[in-house]
Motif scaffolding. Structure first.
Motif, PDB file in Angstrom:
ATOM      1  N   ARG A  86       0.849  -1.204   0.000  1.00  0.00           N
ATOM      2  CA  ARG A  86       0.000   0.000   0.000  1.00  0.00           C
ATOM      3  C   ARG A  86       0.887   1.258   0.000  1.00  0.00           C
ATOM      4  O   ARG A  86       0.555   2.253  -0.648  1.00  0.00           O
ATOM      5  CB  ARG A  86      -0.947  -0.006   1.206  1.00  0.00           C
TER       6      ARG A  86
ATOM      7  N   GLY B 181      -1.740   7.123   4.665  1.00  0.00           N
ATOM      8  CA  GLY B 181      -2.794   7.491   5.614  1.00  0.00           C
ATOM      9  C   GLY B 181      -2.490   7.114   7.057  1.00  0.00           C
ATOM     10  O   GLY B 181      -1.555   6.362   7.337  1.00  0.00           O
TER      11      GLY B 181
ATOM     12  N   GLU C 293       0.022   5.195  -0.736  1.00  0.00           N
ATOM     13  CA  GLU C 293      -0.772   5.471   0.467  1.00  0.00           C
ATOM     14  C   GLU C 293       0.117   5.893   1.632  1.00  0.00           C
ATOM     15  O   GLU C 293       1.177   5.314   1.848  1.00  0.00           O
ATOM     16  CB  GLU C 293      -1.578   4.226   0.863  1.00  0.00           C
TER      17      GLU C 293
END
Lengths: 244, 244
Positions: B168, B175, B173
């Motif tokens: 990811r 996050g 990503e």
């Protein structure tokens, strides 16, 4: 995306290194990749020992031409398919690069002028936030004139302020006074009639982004990064030079 | 600083590109330069098309060895003085690189083990936040054992979580759930007895920094960047390999 068909990009960098880092980061953003293998292949020659470009144009320092030619040759030997340079002012020495390699050299200056014409067809006057050597060598003035766009420069004292800011950015400064000073220089160009501002020095976008001035700012680093991704993926053909 | 005496660093990168960008940025930070010319000269081979390292170690994918060897040869031809690689797992294929060039190859793994011994002389057990291929090839385990340091790995299900986070991160990503997940994996290693955590995958420091866990985190990217600056400036001699 089929990596086999993609072109390998050679980057002449280190002029300065923070600007090359910014360029590399922008290439990754524009690549919108979901895996490592979706990204494009770059070879970055980051030689910060290259003599100062502004001193050379002013006739007070050694030419960076031989160092730029050596970087181009190193990239050629490393196997790149085309070459770009993440620095505006050094394009005053573009002929040294073209003489050193038969690999296509894609001019950042031409790409920016083309981008302005495509994106802002109504633009008549661009304001140049650029180093003294870039202005004195008239590389942007020449490129924009082909699109019937007039280039505006800061007043002499403002340009001196630009140069002081530039070397402070190269020294790693990013403080609010530097950001405000650069924005102010942009506003002076707008007051002088600029429809569009050009971050025509790769240190400018390190402290100023579009939306901070009352007219749009075209980031030369971002334009080159986006075009490199398109050319590497063969979404666009490499531009053909009229004079070659 | 006299650029004439400095060494040119060749970087095998693109594994992934965001990690190479992170490495480049950390080299610039550690260079503490006040002018362009104070920076060190790097050539970065950012070839993200290299086959997946974890699949290769697991026997389910092509070896990245030939691609790594081609990058080493390209850097050699470009004129670098020594070569490093901004990826931990790919060091499982280090012999392919050493076979491809006579230029010294500085192992990130050895540098990290050496750094832990120098900086944390009391450390007995390190916790590895590393990719499956890095663990399975036992490259850190071997390097740390030379310093009488034991390597701890996450439990199987935790390691599977690590791998999902890794891909990811490679997909862009960043996050809060990714950051919290990575921090949690670090805490599990601390609970298992780790005195020090190793960001033993160059994607880890993109989402986790030292100070977030209850034990110190050694960032392999940062260690390699710092050592590269020292070696390039000849502040330290290049390490001699015992087995060469």
């Amino acid at each position: 995306m089929n990596g086999e068909n993609e072109l390998v990009v050679g980057v002449i960098g280190g002029l300065g290194p923070e600007a090359t880092l910014d360029f590399f980061g922008k290439v990754l953003i524009h690549s919108r990749a979901k895996t490592d293998q979706d990204h494009i292949h770059l070879v970055i020659e980051n030689n910060p020992k290259t003599p100062d470009r502004n001193a050379a144009v002013a006739g007070t320092g050694m030419s960076p031409g031989p160092a730029l030619a050596r970087m181009a040759m190193a990239l050629d030997r490393a196997g790149v398919d085309f070459i770009v340079m993440a620095c505006n002012t050094a394009h005053a020495f573009e002929k040294d690069i073209r003489a050193a390699t038969r690999k296509p050299f894609i001019s950042l200056i031409d790409e920016v002028a083309d981008e302005v014409r495509r994106t802002y067809p109504e633009a008549r006057r661009v304001g140049l936030l650029a180093a003294q050597g870039c202005l004195d060598s008239r590389i942007y003035e020449t490129a924009f004139s082909r699109h019937d766009i007039q280039s505006l420069q800061p007043e002499k004292s403002s340009q001196e302020r630009f140069m002081r800011l530039l070397y402070r950015i190269k020294a790693g400064e990013r403080g609010p006074d530097i950001r405000a000073g650069m924005r102010q220089l942009g506003e002076e160009l707008v007051a002088g009639g600029a429809d569009i501002l050009i971050a025509g020095c790769t240190e400018v976008p390190l402290v100023l982004t579009s939306g901070e001035n009352s007219k749009p700012l075209v980031d030369s680093t971002d334009v080159l990064a986006r075009r490199c991704v398109s050319y590497a993926r063969r979404l666009e053909s490499l531009p053909v030079r009229l004079d070659s």
